[in-house]
Design a protein around this motif. Sequence first.
Motif, short mmCIF file in Angstrom:
data_model
loop_
_atom_site.label_atom_id
_atom_site.label_comp_id
_atom_site.label_asym_id
_atom_site.label_seq_id
_atom_site.Cartn_x
_atom_site.Cartn_y
_atom_site.Cartn_z
N LEU A 176 0.82 -1.21 0.00
CA LEU A 176 0.00 0.00 0.00
C LEU A 176 0.86 1.26 0.00
O LEU A 176 0.62 2.20 -0.77
CB LEU A 176 -0.92 -0.01 1.22
CG LEU A 176 -2.14 -0.92 1.18
CD1 LEU A 176 -2.84 -0.93 2.53
CD2 LEU A 176 -3.11 -0.47 0.09
N ILE A 177 1.85 1.30 0.89
CA ILE A 177 2.70 2.49 0.99
C ILE A 177 3.49 2.69 -0.30
O ILE A 177 3.63 3.82 -0.79
CB ILE A 177 3.63 2.38 2.20
CG1 ILE A 177 2.82 2.44 3.49
CG2 ILE A 177 4.68 3.49 2.19
CD1 ILE A 177 3.64 2.26 4.75
N THR A 178 4.02 1.62 -0.87
CA THR A 178 4.75 1.74 -2.13
C THR A 178 3.86 2.29 -3.23
O THR A 178 4.26 3.16 -4.01
CB THR A 178 5.31 0.37 -2.55
OG1 THR A 178 6.14 -0.14 -1.51
CG2 THR A 178 6.13 0.49 -3.82
N GLN A 179 2.63 1.80 -3.29
CA GLN A 179 1.69 2.29 -4.29
C GLN A 179 1.41 3.78 -4.11
O GLN A 179 1.41 4.54 -5.08
CB GLN A 179 0.39 1.50 -4.19
CG GLN A 179 -0.68 1.95 -5.17
CD GLN A 179 -2.01 1.26 -4.91
OE1 GLN A 179 -2.19 0.62 -3.88
NE2 GLN A 179 -2.94 1.38 -5.84
N LYS A 180 1.21 4.20 -2.87
CA LYS A 180 0.89 5.61 -2.62
C LYS A 180 2.10 6.51 -2.83
O LYS A 180 1.96 7.70 -3.11
CB LYS A 180 0.36 5.79 -1.19
CG LYS A 180 -0.87 4.94 -0.86
CD LYS A 180 -2.01 5.17 -1.84
CE LYS A 180 -3.20 4.28 -1.48
NZ LYS A 180 -4.32 4.44 -2.45
N MET A 182 -14.79 6.80 5.07
CA MET A 182 -14.93 6.76 6.53
C MET A 182 -15.88 5.65 6.97
O MET A 182 -15.69 5.03 8.02
CB MET A 182 -15.44 8.11 7.03
CG MET A 182 -14.36 9.14 7.27
SD MET A 182 -13.23 8.59 8.57
CE MET A 182 -12.03 9.93 8.54
N LYS A 183 -16.89 5.37 6.17
CA LYS A 183 -17.82 4.29 6.50
C LYS A 183 -17.09 2.94 6.45
O LYS A 183 -17.32 2.07 7.30
CB LYS A 183 -19.01 4.29 5.56
CG LYS A 183 -19.91 5.52 5.71
CD LYS A 183 -21.01 5.52 4.69
CE LYS A 183 -21.86 6.79 4.80
NZ LYS A 183 -22.90 6.87 3.76
N LEU A 230 -4.01 17.61 -0.87
CA LEU A 230 -4.04 18.12 -2.25
C LEU A 230 -4.73 19.47 -2.34
O LEU A 230 -4.56 20.20 -3.32
CB LEU A 230 -4.74 17.12 -3.17
CG LEU A 230 -3.90 15.94 -3.66
CD1 LEU A 230 -4.73 15.02 -4.54
CD2 LEU A 230 -2.68 16.43 -4.42
N GLN A 231 -5.52 19.83 -1.33
CA GLN A 231 -6.18 21.13 -1.32
C GLN A 231 -5.24 22.25 -0.85
O GLN A 231 -5.62 23.42 -0.86
CB GLN A 231 -7.41 21.08 -0.41
CG GLN A 231 -8.43 20.04 -0.84
CD GLN A 231 -9.65 20.03 0.07
OE1 GLN A 231 -10.20 21.07 0.40
NE2 GLN A 231 -10.09 18.84 0.47
N ILE A 232 -4.02 21.90 -0.45
CA ILE A 232 -3.03 22.88 0.01
C ILE A 232 -2.20 23.33 -1.20
O ILE A 232 -1.61 22.50 -1.90
CB ILE A 232 -2.13 22.28 1.11
CG1 ILE A 232 -2.98 21.83 2.29
CG2 ILE A 232 -1.08 23.29 1.54
CD1 ILE A 232 -2.20 21.12 3.38
N ILE A 249 -5.01 6.50 4.22
CA ILE A 249 -4.03 7.20 3.39
C ILE A 249 -4.72 8.00 2.30
O ILE A 249 -4.35 9.15 2.02
CB ILE A 249 -3.03 6.19 2.78
CG1 ILE A 249 -2.23 5.50 3.89
CG2 ILE A 249 -2.08 6.89 1.82
CD1 ILE A 249 -1.33 4.37 3.41
N ASP A 250 -5.76 7.42 1.68
CA ASP A 250 -6.49 8.14 0.62
C ASP A 250 -7.13 9.42 1.15
O ASP A 250 -7.11 10.46 0.49
CB ASP A 250 -7.55 7.23 0.01
CG ASP A 250 -6.96 6.19 -0.92
OD1 ASP A 250 -5.79 6.36 -1.32
OD2 ASP A 250 -7.65 5.19 -1.22
#
Length: 450
Positions: free
Chosen positions: A313-317, A415-416, A361-363, A353-354
């Motif tokens: 997961l971390i590698t993908q992100k 979140m759900k 990304l809004q920064i 992570i998502d």
Amino acid sequence: MLELLFTNANLSSALPAIPRLLTALSEWFSCLLMVLVLPKRFPRLQTCLLLAGALVIQSILRCCYFGGYTLFSFLGLMVLNLLFMLAVIYACCKLPLFSLLAAWMLAFLVAEFTASLTWQVCAVFFSAPSMAQPRVMCLLLLLFALVGLPIYYLGRHFSEEILYTDRKTLFLMCTVTPLAFLISNLYVVFRQDIWVNNNRTDVFFAVSWLRLLADLCGIIVLFSLLNISKLRRLETDMIITNKIMDAQYRQYLSFRSTSTYISQQCHDLKHQIAALRTSCSSEERENYLSEMEEVINSYPLYANTGNPVLDTLITQKQFYCKEHQIQFSYSVDSRLLSWIEPRELCILFGNLIDNALESVLQISDPERRQILLEVKSQRQLLSIRMDNCCDHPVEFQGGLPRTTKEDRQQHGYGMKSISRVISRYDGSLDCSLENGWFVTTVLLPLPDQP
């Protein structure tokens, strides 16, 4: 309300007309209940001032007309009061159109029921009740509280359903509300001799119980419609959430096999490039090989936390973070994660992570696009903490952040999904905004060591 239009001496003596001030208070009280359970448009002080002004205006609208009622004047005044109730809810609450109309109809029936019940009880206990009597006022306040508490509880329980009222539910509510109102005031159409042989007591109870039962049934039906809408939405949410979970897990499996292959190829290419350098001294070849090596080295190193699921997961992100200038740091004790099923581990960390990536990304400033992941033990608990920079306001509902996307019904499933995984392990989820950082903390009880 309709008894003001149709005058009948015998019926009036059997059932004293509801005072206009009490009707105004009931309408304002029902609006207050809706405002308490729904999202506010303004801060608390401004909302209180709006409600105070609404109480004064509502009382004036009800009490200013002292002449006899005609059909048109009655209908006009009634429409004016209904529109004012709608305006009060709109001014105090931030709601979409369907939700506003649903809250309005619910408030209307609650007002009808409250006015009927309170005055009926007063008429039973006092021979000639008047709102100027202290005993009557005390009883009215007690009855308002008894009516308000269950309505407030139900309103809080179904507040999300009011917010997400769909077209079908609204149509049914629009059918039930006027029908309940007409049935509750049906007695005004009939003459006195139809009612139980002119017996004063029988007329009183027949008329009053008809009104109360009709209004109460109307309220029950409206809440039942909201409950059906809730069950329908939960079913849809579960189907969509399961699809998202399956898609995330398939994505993880696909990336794991692909990333392993790419890592092996990159490792082999580095050795091949080194061999070519030693066998050829051409300057052009050297430049070409340097470019190849630079491209290969740009491939992020495979994460090595010790847990294969989290490594993948971390590698993908990291690919995504490199492309969007996001700094992603992590400190993970992988031994603490071995007891969690791989599919649920993928869903939990993938969504955490998502959500953090979506927030940073809004920064606009790339230097502040920072994400920190920490996994450690805290007493007998597994602590998973995700911190990300956040410079935009966050709305919370039920302790969780509300999605920032416009179509909130079609989003917020991340979140759900996280909540479903946490609930399976009897854990807890906490979100907060601290000094420009959005902090998500997951606590899971660690299993007993064998």
